[in-house]
Scaffold this motif. Structure first.
Motif, PDB file in Angstrom:
ATOM      1  N   ILE A   1       0.833  -1.202   0.000  1.00 50.27           N
ATOM      2  CA  ILE A   1       0.000   0.000   0.000  1.00 50.27           C
ATOM      3  C   ILE A   1       0.869   1.254   0.000  1.00 50.27           C
ATOM      4  O   ILE A   1       1.781   1.385   0.834  1.00 50.27           O
ATOM      5  N   LEU A   2       0.582   2.159  -0.911  1.00 43.74           N
ATOM      6  CA  LEU A   2       1.208   3.475  -0.934  1.00 43.74           C
ATOM      7  C   LEU A   2       0.219   4.469  -0.350  1.00 43.74           C
ATOM      8  O   LEU A   2      -0.928   4.548  -0.794  1.00 43.74           O
ATOM      9  N   ILE A   3       0.656   5.229   0.640  1.00 45.88           N
ATOM     10  CA  ILE A   3      -0.191   6.259   1.242  1.00 45.88           C
ATOM     11  C   ILE A   3       0.413   7.617   0.922  1.00 45.88           C
ATOM     12  O   ILE A   3       1.564   7.902   1.275  1.00 45.88           O
ATOM     13  N   VAL A   4      -0.360   8.424   0.226  1.00 50.51           N
ATOM     14  CA  VAL A   4       0.077   9.769  -0.145  1.00 50.51           C
ATOM     15  C   VAL A   4      -0.526  10.734   0.879  1.00 50.51           C
ATOM     16  O   VAL A   4      -1.736  10.770   1.085  1.00 50.51           O
ATOM     17  N   GLY A   5       0.333  11.511   1.521  1.00 52.64           N
ATOM     18  CA  GLY A   5      -0.125  12.311   2.649  1.00 52.64           C
ATOM     19  C   GLY A   5      -0.106  11.499   3.935  1.00 52.64           C
ATOM     20  O   GLY A   5      -0.841  11.788   4.880  1.00 52.64           O
ATOM     21  N   GLY A   6       0.737  10.511   3.992  1.00 48.96           N
ATOM     22  CA  GLY A   6       0.754   9.571   5.102  1.00 48.96           C
ATOM     23  C   GLY A   6       1.427  10.057   6.364  1.00 48.96           C
ATOM     24  O   GLY A   6       1.553   9.288   7.326  1.00 48.96           O
ATOM     25  N   THR A   7       1.867  11.308   6.394  1.00 48.23           N
ATOM     26  CA  THR A   7       2.436  11.856   7.627  1.00 48.23           C
ATOM     27  C   THR A   7       1.464  12.818   8.308  1.00 48.23           C
ATOM     28  O   THR A   7       1.785  13.378   9.350  1.00 48.23           O
ATOM     29  N   GLY A   8       0.278  13.017   7.721  1.00 41.11           N
ATOM     30  CA  GLY A   8      -0.701  13.933   8.286  1.00 41.11           C
ATOM     31  C   GLY A   8      -1.617  13.260   9.295  1.00 41.11           C
ATOM     32  O   GLY A   8      -1.384  12.125   9.738  1.00 41.11           O
ATOM     33  N   PHE A   9      -2.681  13.947   9.654  1.00 40.78           N
ATOM     34  CA  PHE A   9      -3.619  13.485  10.677  1.00 40.78           C
ATOM     35  C   PHE A   9      -4.304  12.190  10.234  1.00 40.78           C
ATOM     36  O   PHE A   9      -4.136  11.133  10.851  1.00 40.78           O
ATOM     37  N   LEU A  10      -5.037  12.235   9.143  1.00 40.67           N
ATOM     38  CA  LEU A  10      -5.716  11.044   8.639  1.00 40.67           C
ATOM     39  C   LEU A  10      -4.731  10.065   8.014  1.00 40.67           C
ATOM     40  O   LEU A  10      -4.819   8.853   8.238  1.00 40.67           O
ATOM     41  N   GLY A  11      -3.792  10.576   7.225  1.00 39.96           N
ATOM     42  CA  GLY A  11      -2.824   9.690   6.581  1.00 39.96           C
ATOM     43  C   GLY A  11      -1.988   8.920   7.575  1.00 39.96           C
ATOM     44  O   GLY A  11      -1.699   7.733   7.386  1.00 39.96           O
ATOM     45  N   GLY A  12      -1.588   9.577   8.656  1.00 41.39           N
ATOM     46  CA  GLY A  12      -0.805   8.903   9.678  1.00 41.39           C
ATOM     47  C   GLY A  12      -1.595   7.793  10.349  1.00 41.39           C
ATOM     48  O   GLY A  12      -1.068   6.698  10.603  1.00 41.39           O
TER      49      GLY A  12
ATOM     50  N   ARG B   1       7.309  14.620   0.850  1.00 39.25           N
ATOM     51  CA  ARG B   1       8.341  15.510   0.309  1.00 39.25           C
ATOM     52  C   ARG B   1       9.515  15.662   1.258  1.00 39.25           C
ATOM     53  O   ARG B   1      10.643  15.857   0.830  1.00 39.25           O
ATOM     54  N   SER B   2       9.247  15.562   2.558  1.00 36.61           N
ATOM     55  CA  SER B   2      10.291  15.852   3.536  1.00 36.61           C
ATOM     56  C   SER B   2      10.949  14.606   4.118  1.00 36.61           C
ATOM     57  O   SER B   2      12.092  14.667   4.584  1.00 36.61           O
ATOM     58  N   GLY B   3      10.223  13.501   4.169  1.00 36.07           N
ATOM     59  CA  GLY B   3      10.738  12.316   4.832  1.00 36.07           C
ATOM     60  C   GLY B   3      10.566  12.341   6.329  1.00 36.07           C
ATOM     61  O   GLY B   3      10.962  11.398   7.020  1.00 36.07           O
ATOM     62  N   LYS B   4       9.926  13.385   6.855  1.00 37.88           N
ATOM     63  CA  LYS B   4       9.733  13.514   8.299  1.00 37.88           C
ATOM     64  C   LYS B   4       8.357  12.991   8.704  1.00 37.88           C
ATOM     65  O   LYS B   4       7.387  13.116   7.960  1.00 37.88           O
TER      66      LYS B   4
END
Length: 334
Positions: free
Chosen positions: A3-14, A32-35
């Motif tokens: 599974i690829l999650i785009v926006g996976g470091t945000g609230f819902l994506g995380g 974009r950041s890797g953080k």
């Protein structure tokens, strides 16, 4: 599944990334950041507003939580190829929310060519957030849905998301009421007490999207929680907190006359305009039939309260100040 999650470091994506990892899937986060990548996930450094690498054959499903313009969806689709695609859209796509209980067949207009062009020209550094799109947000999300269907057909799942809440909520809208009830004292609340509201725990939203990806189910779904009243929400919050606030139900006009704006100064209070009146009162029958399960509200309150108490010194981004509350209370005195 891969599974690829785009926006996976945000609230819902995380939350979605954590749910997928816990379920044993192989998870990659495009960032974009890797953080802020969840433990157990791989990292793909890439910018969806630029040329993406060839990702054909690398994933079984893509969950996209941060597409705001149709070209962003088309670019991603070209890169990933034949996958099941879950796109996070919004309740805001509907043309007219003046009636309660809208389902997924209600009219929802796509963006005009001018709106799409303006969206494509937003500063690339800002394109991954909702704020730059303003009033065009809803129509652009609808155009994103069209782009998803054009690219993936019946392998596209469109999630028309409502109000998500819980620990980590960057909007602070629900958190404000939890914190304010926890601190106690006199609290003016916009009437009526039976004002309808729907909200969903971010982890429940994540689990539902993951479920649809796992079973490869396409279609369009309103995704939010059980319809309750504002009074019921506050009663549930008060039951879990120690503050025991003294609620004073007050005409909305008293707040607006004091310069307070619904949704921003008055979190979760929908602006009193016909086209938005029932934004937090839509049908979720389709999602329930597809397997949506929501935890009791008290659990979401408990989780939010624990998180907020650990950061109580951090100012919230919305809500009334103490001075504003006092102004409203004084305006009611004879």
């Amino acid at each position: 599944m891969r599974i690829l999650i785009v926006g996976g470091t945000g609230f819902l994506g995380g939350a979605t990334a954590r749910a997928a990892i816990a379920a044993g899937h192989t998870v990659t986060i495009m960032t974009r950041s890797g953080k802020g990548v969840a433990d157990g996930a791989a990292t793909l450094i890439a910018d969806r507003t630029q040329t993406l690498p060839d990702l054909h054959g690398q994933f079984d499903a893509v969950i996209d939580t941060c597409g705001y313009a149709p070209d962003m969806v088309s670019t991603l689709a070209h890169a990933v190829g034949d996958v099941h695609y879950v796109f996070v859209s919004s309740i805001s796509v509907y043309d007219n929310l003046s009636e309660p209980g809208l389902d997924e067949i209600a009219p929802a207009s796509a963006a005009t060519s001018e709106q799409r062009e303006e969206a494509a020209n937003v500063d690339p550094a800002l394109r991954g957030t909702a704020e730059p799109y303003g009033a065009d947000y809803g129509p652009l999300k609808r155009s994103c849905e069209d782009a998803a269907i054009a690219a993936f057909g019946d392998r596209a799942t469109l999630i028309r998301l409502g109000l998500i809440v819980g620990p980590g909520d960057y909007t602070d809208r629900f958190t404000w009421w939890v914190r304010r009830c926890d601190t106690g004292g006199a609290l003016p609340v916009p009437d009526p007490p039976e004002r309808p509201i729907q909200l969903i725990d971010v982890e429940d939203a994540a689990q539902f999207m993951l479920h649809l990806a796992e079973c490869g189910r396409g279609g369009t779904f309103n995704l939010t929680g059980k319809l309750i009243t504002f009074q019921a929400m506050l009663d549930a919050i008060i039951a879990e907190t120690k503050g025991k606030p003294d609620l004073t139900w007050t005409p909305l006009k008293t707040f607006t006359d004091a310069g307070l704006a619904p949704w921003a100064d008055l979190p979760l209070i929908v602006p009193d305009k016909p086209t938005a009146r029932h934004m937090l009162n839509v049908s979720t029958g389709g999602a329930q039939a597809a397997g949506l399960s929501c935890r009791p509200l008290r659990e979401t309150i408990q989780r939010t309260l624990q998180w907020d108490r650990a950061q109580r010194d951090t100012p919230l981004k919305c809500g009334m100040s103490a001075e504003a509350e006092q102004m409203v209370m004084m305006a009611q005195e004879p």
